[in-house]
Design a protein around this motif. Structure first.
Motif, PDB file in Angstrom:
ATOM      1  N   GLU A 121      54.112  -1.882 -10.697  1.00 14.85           N
ATOM      2  CA  GLU A 121      53.742  -1.683 -11.920  1.00 14.85           C
ATOM      3  C   GLU A 121      51.966  -0.779 -11.636  1.00 14.85           C
ATOM      4  OE1 GLU A 121      52.964  -5.783 -11.862  1.00 14.85           O
ATOM      5  OE2 GLU A 121      54.539  -6.287 -13.183  1.00 14.85           O
ATOM      6  N   LEU A 122      52.153  -0.991 -10.208  1.00 15.95           N
ATOM      7  CA  LEU A 122      50.718  -0.235  -9.641  1.00 15.95           C
ATOM      8  C   LEU A 122      51.080   1.127 -10.174  1.00 15.95           C
ATOM      9  CD1 LEU A 122      47.013  -0.062  -8.546  1.00 15.95           C
ATOM     10  CD2 LEU A 122      48.802  -0.291  -6.324  1.00 15.95           C
ATOM     11  N   ILE A 123      52.349   1.407  -8.858  1.00 19.54           N
ATOM     12  CA  ILE A 123      52.288   2.809  -9.700  1.00 19.54           C
ATOM     13  C   ILE A 123      52.144   3.191 -11.095  1.00 19.54           C
ATOM     14  CG2 ILE A 123      54.494   4.504  -9.381  1.00 19.54           C
ATOM     15  CD1 ILE A 123      55.334   2.991  -6.532  1.00 19.54           C
ATOM     16  N   PHE A 186      52.660   9.982  -6.916  1.00 20.34           N
ATOM     17  CA  PHE A 186      52.865   8.563  -7.808  1.00 20.34           C
ATOM     18  C   PHE A 186      54.258   8.937  -7.514  1.00 20.34           C
ATOM     19  CE2 PHE A 186      51.716  10.975 -11.133  1.00 20.34           C
ATOM     20  CZ  PHE A 186      53.066  11.919 -11.710  1.00 20.34           C
ATOM     21  N   ASP A 187      54.925  10.040  -7.435  1.00 20.49           N
ATOM     22  CA  ASP A 187      56.305  10.082  -6.923  1.00 20.49           C
ATOM     23  C   ASP A 187      55.872   9.648  -5.601  1.00 20.49           C
ATOM     24  OD1 ASP A 187      56.856  11.068  -9.347  1.00 20.49           O
ATOM     25  OD2 ASP A 187      56.410  12.812  -8.969  1.00 20.49           O
ATOM     26  N   GLU A 188      55.559  10.188  -4.589  1.00 19.84           N
ATOM     27  CA  GLU A 188      55.873  10.099  -3.417  1.00 19.84           C
ATOM     28  C   GLU A 188      55.893   8.557  -3.039  1.00 19.84           C
ATOM     29  OE1 GLU A 188      52.965  12.313  -1.294  1.00 19.84           O
ATOM     30  OE2 GLU A 188      53.943  13.812  -1.880  1.00 19.84           O
ATOM     31  N   HIS A 189      54.680   7.583  -3.496  1.00 21.17           N
ATOM     32  CA  HIS A 189      54.770   6.467  -3.452  1.00 21.17           C
ATOM     33  C   HIS A 189      56.172   5.865  -4.178  1.00 21.17           C
ATOM     34  CE1 HIS A 189      49.853   6.417  -3.750  1.00 21.17           C
ATOM     35  NE2 HIS A 189      51.016   7.068  -2.782  1.00 21.17           N
ATOM     36  N   ALA A 190      56.592   6.231  -4.773  1.00 24.64           N
ATOM     37  CA  ALA A 190      57.819   5.437  -5.669  1.00 24.64           C
ATOM     38  C   ALA A 190      58.956   5.550  -4.825  1.00 24.64           C
ATOM     39  CB  ALA A 190      58.444   6.444  -6.549  1.00 24.64           C
ATOM     40  N   GLN A 214      51.000  15.502   3.106  1.00 29.37           N
ATOM     41  CA  GLN A 214      51.370  15.829   2.173  1.00 29.37           C
ATOM     42  C   GLN A 214      49.612  15.871   1.674  1.00 29.37           C
ATOM     43  OE1 GLN A 214      52.803  17.946   0.257  1.00 29.37           O
ATOM     44  NE2 GLN A 214      54.717  18.145   2.094  1.00 29.37           N
ATOM     45  N   CYS A 215      49.138  14.451   2.245  1.00 33.66           N
ATOM     46  CA  CYS A 215      47.896  14.076   1.498  1.00 33.66           C
ATOM     47  C   CYS A 215      46.919  14.907   2.590  1.00 33.66           C
ATOM     48  CB  CYS A 215      47.703  12.708   1.514  1.00 33.66           C
ATOM     49  SG  CYS A 215      48.455  11.836   0.475  1.00 33.66           S
TER      50      CYS A 215
END
Length: 249
Positions: A121-123, A186-190, A214-215
Motif C-alpha cells: 500500500e505504501l508503494i 517505487f519500482d526498485e522498492h517493489a 542507484q540512490c
C-alpha cells in the motif's frame, strides 16, 4: 530501547498542538519535502518571528532537528539544513548498505501477510504521488518505505539509527533529476518486496543493495543562494511588508 521515532509527516499537523511541536513538524516536513534545501540557513530570529516564540524555544527545536540529522549546528555561525559532503555521503550509504542488508535478512523469513500488504500500500501511494506530480509527498513516502521495513524487523535501535541516516541521505536527492531518473524508485522498492514475499533473503539483499547504489548516484543539487523561509514553511508574507530573505554566508 530508544523512544519510538517521529513519523515522517504525510499531512499537516493538527491545529491544537503546542507551538514548539508545530515548529518542529513544520520544519521537519519542509526539509523532507525539499522546500527547505540542503545548506539553507535557519536563523533563530526569523523562526521566532514566524511562530511568535522566544529564542530559547527555537533553540530547542533546532537541537531536535540536529539530533534527527537534518540540521547542522555550527559554532558562532548558526543552524543550517544539513548538507553532507561527498565523503560523508559515501560513508552514510556504506552504512545503510550494512544495516538494510540486515533488515532484509531478518524480514526474508518473517514478513507477515499484514506487513507485506502495508508495504504494498505504501508503494502504491508512492507511485500515485509520482504520477500526480506531487513530488514532496513522493519524496516523503520513498523515505518512509525504508523506515517501515526497519520497524517490521523489530529492532528499535536499528529503526532509530536508520531513520537518521535515511533522513540525512534524503537531503542528497536532487530536486533537478533528469527525465527517467527516479530517486528512491517505487519500482526498485517493489522488487525488494517481491523478494521478501518469496522468502528469498539473498535476492532481497541484492535488490536492496542495487537500489541503494542507484540512490547514491542521484546526488545533490545544492541549495539556492536565496530563499523565502516563510513561504517554505507555508506561513505566507509577514504583516506590513514583503518576506525577508536569508542566504548562507
Amino acid at each position: 530501547m530508544p523512544p519510538a521515532p517521529k513519523p515522517i509527516m504525510l499531512s499537516p499537523p493538527p491545529a491544537d498542538i503546542a507551538p514548539e511541536e508545530r515548529m518542529y513538524l513544520d520544519v521537519y516536513d519542509a526539509i523532507m519535502s525539499h522546500r527547505l534545501t540542503a545548506g539553507t540557513k535557519l536563523t533563530e530570529q526569523a523562526l521566532g518571528e514566524i511562530y511568535g516564540m522566544a529564542r530559547h524555544h527555537v533553540r530547542r527545536v533546532l537541537a531536535r532537528l540536529a539530533a534527527d540529522g537534518l540540521v547542522d549546528l555550527e559554532p558562532n555561525r548558526g543552524a543550517y539544513i544539513a548538507s553532507p559532503g561527498e565523503r560523508e555521503a559515501e560513508d552514510m550509504f556504506e552504512l545503510r548498505q550494512v544495516l538494510e542488508a540486515k533488515v532484509m535478512d531478518k524480514l526474508a523469513g518473517s514478513l507477515t501477510e499484514a506487513g507485506h500488504r502495508a508495504l504494498r500500500e505504501l508503494i502504491a501511494r508512492e507511485r500515485d504521488a509520482w504520477m500526480r506530480g506531487d513530488r514532496p509527498l513522493w519524496i516523503r513516502l520513498s523515505a518512509d518505505f525504508h523506515i517501515e521495513l526497519a520497524k517490521l524487523a523489530g529492532n528499535g535501535l536499528l529503526v532509530d539509527t536508520l531513520r537518521r541516516l535515511v533522513s540525512r541521505t534524503t537531503l542528497l536527492i536532487s530536486n533537478l533529476d533528469t527525465a527517467g531518473q527516479q530517486p528512491c524508485s517505487f519500482d526498485e522498492h517493489a522488487a525488494v518486496i517481491d523478494a521478501l514475499r518469496d522468502r528469498d533473503g539473498a535476492r532481497a539483499q541484492a535488490q536492496m543493495a542495487r537500489h541503494l547504489e542507484q540512490c547514491a548516484c542521484r546526488m545533490l543539487a545544492r541549495a539556492p543562494a536565496r530563499f523565502d523561509l516563510r513561504s517554505a514553511l507555508g506561513k505566507g508574507a509577514p504583516p506590513g511588508g514583503a518576506p525577508g530573505r536569508r542566504k548562507r554566508e
